[in-house]
Enzyme design. Structure first.
Site, mmCIF file in Angstrom:
data_model
loop_
_atom_site.group_PDB
_atom_site.id
_atom_site.type_symbol
_atom_site.label_atom_id
_atom_site.label_comp_id
_atom_site.label_asym_id
_atom_site.label_seq_id
_atom_site.Cartn_x
_atom_site.Cartn_y
_atom_site.Cartn_z
ATOM 1 N N TYR A 80 48.928 109.221 16.256
ATOM 2 C CA TYR A 80 48.724 109.587 14.861
ATOM 3 C C TYR A 80 49.960 110.315 14.343
ATOM 4 O O TYR A 80 50.610 111.055 15.084
ATOM 5 C CB TYR A 80 47.499 110.499 14.719
ATOM 6 N N ARG A 83 49.975 114.413 14.856
ATOM 7 C CA ARG A 83 49.602 115.094 16.091
ATOM 8 C C ARG A 83 50.001 114.266 17.311
ATOM 9 O O ARG A 83 50.085 113.041 17.244
ATOM 10 C CB ARG A 83 48.111 115.413 16.139
ATOM 11 N N CYS A 92 42.545 117.252 37.831
ATOM 12 C CA CYS A 92 41.411 117.983 37.257
ATOM 13 C C CYS A 92 40.673 118.699 38.379
ATOM 14 O O CYS A 92 40.764 118.301 39.548
ATOM 15 C CB CYS A 92 40.426 117.013 36.583
ATOM 16 N N CYS A 96 35.287 112.947 36.484
ATOM 17 C CA CYS A 96 34.124 112.284 35.894
ATOM 18 C C CYS A 96 34.135 110.820 36.321
ATOM 19 O O CYS A 96 35.180 110.165 36.303
ATOM 20 C CB CYS A 96 34.168 112.379 34.374
ATOM 21 N N CYS A 99 35.583 108.422 33.540
ATOM 22 C CA CYS A 99 36.822 108.862 32.885
ATOM 23 C C CYS A 99 37.657 107.680 32.398
ATOM 24 O O CYS A 99 37.901 106.727 33.143
ATOM 25 C CB CYS A 99 37.639 109.697 33.867
ATOM 26 N N ASP A 298 36.682 105.001 20.218
ATOM 27 C CA ASP A 298 38.133 104.936 20.367
ATOM 28 C C ASP A 298 38.478 103.475 20.625
ATOM 29 O O ASP A 298 38.195 102.935 21.700
ATOM 30 C CB ASP A 298 38.591 105.825 21.527
#
Length: 339
Positions: A80, A83, A92, A96, A99, A298
């Site tokens: 974007y 940002r 991590c 997960c 993920c 997404d």
């Protein structure tokens, strides 16, 4: 916790095959939350390996949200205009099972070298259109308070930056890491916002997690919540209500409910868009507006996030609007400003 201890069906070979492909780690804090007698335990389902991860489909992708095409240099994703993601580390405290970066993270994955971090910060400094930096990874809160303070201090010297955002699971999966020293490392410069990833109310059950969140909020760091819609974890009105209420009670504003990404080996978590819309619609009018996140997808290929929640207002051919209220009843609305 070893693979043998995680095995629920006597299929140790399959679980070891999963661990060879995708990183596995569960913190002692999370282990204490798992009910071994419950085959549907929502914590276990999120973090313990499952033989279903070996099943892959043609539509699944190694880079499901398209980070790579928007990565001009290591550690930076600039999708974007205003940002960027700054990926400090690729590890991590937990991994997960759903993920979207599961192909890129895990033990042995290299974080940014000193030179790569310098180049990433130089890139941000050289692009005055960048207003927000999002620290992600991996999980950025796994780094030491000293390193975090250094990164934040360097970002604070960039005049055109407005805020720093951090994406993390640490407060609910390894809350002991949220020390006064780490909190202090985030303060004193540009505003820092934290997006906390949590998917089930059980993640807020431990007093340690609630205390970690309170340390952040009490220090003036706003905390928002992001969750993933996951089959067998939170795909019911009751589970979503409990999750978002738990967030609000802990002063975490639900922000995003993500539709699951097309990561390899995650089909057993997948909920259809149609079902997701029905679930989100079921919250409207029944749960406080404070507890309503935006349901988003997404788009594969790096095309960005788009809201995909239910539609409540549709234009009619006669110029009026058909509006669906929170209880599913339809009403006609004449828009006086439409002329």
């Amino acid at each position: 916790m070893g693979i043998e201890e995680r095995d629920r069906d006597g299929n140790i070979a399959a679980l070891k095959a999963v661990a060879e492909q995708f990183a596995v780690s569960v913190t002692p804090h999370l282990q204490a939350l798992i009910d071994p007698a419950d085959p549907a335990d929502p914590i276990a389902r999120q973090f313990l390996p499952d033989a279903a991860e070996l099943e892959t489909h043609p539509h699944e992708l190694s880079d499901p949200i398209g980070d790579a095409p928007h990565s001009p240099l290591p550690g930076i994703v600039h999708r974007y205009p205003d940002r960027v993601l700054l990926k400090l580390v690729n590890v991590c405290p937990v991994y997960c099972r759903f993920c979207f970066r599961r192909e890129m993270v895990g033990p042995g994955s290299k974080g940014l070298s000193a030179g790569q971090l310098d180049a990433a910060i130089d890139y941000i400094r050289a692009n005055p259109g960048i207003w927000e930096v999002i620290l992600t990874g991996g999980d950025p809160l796994i780094v030491s308070p000293r390193r975090m303070a250094d990164v934040v201090a360097r970002l604070n010297t960039i005049p055109h930056l407005g805020i720093i955002r951090i994406h993390s699971r640490v407060p609910v999966v390894d809350p002991a890491r949220i020390t006064p020293g780490l909190v202090a490392a985030l303060k004193g410069g540009k505003p820092v916002w934290l997006l906390l990833h949590a998917n089930h109310a059980a993640e807020f059950a431990a007093p340690e997690a609630r205390a970690a969140i309170a340390r952040l909020v009490d220090a003036g760091i706003p905390v928002l919540g992001q969750s993933v819609l996951l089959k067998g974890v939170n795909d019911s009105p009751e589970a979503l209500t409990a999750l978002f209420r738990a967030m609000v009670v802990n002063r975490v504003k639900p922000h995003y409910l993500h539709h699951g990404d097309l990561a390899r080996g995650t089909s057993h978590f997948r909920v259809s868009l149609d079902e997701g819309q029905r679930l989100v619609a079921g919250l409207r009018g029944r749960v406080s507006g404070l507890a309503q996140p935006t349901y988003i997808l997404d788009l594969p290929g790096g095309h960005g996030k788009v809201p995909v929640g239910p539609v409540y207002a549709q234009a009619e051919d006669d110029g009026s609007w058909r509006i669906v209220d929170p209880w599913g009843c339809t009403h006609r609305y004449e828009d006086p400003a439409a002329g």
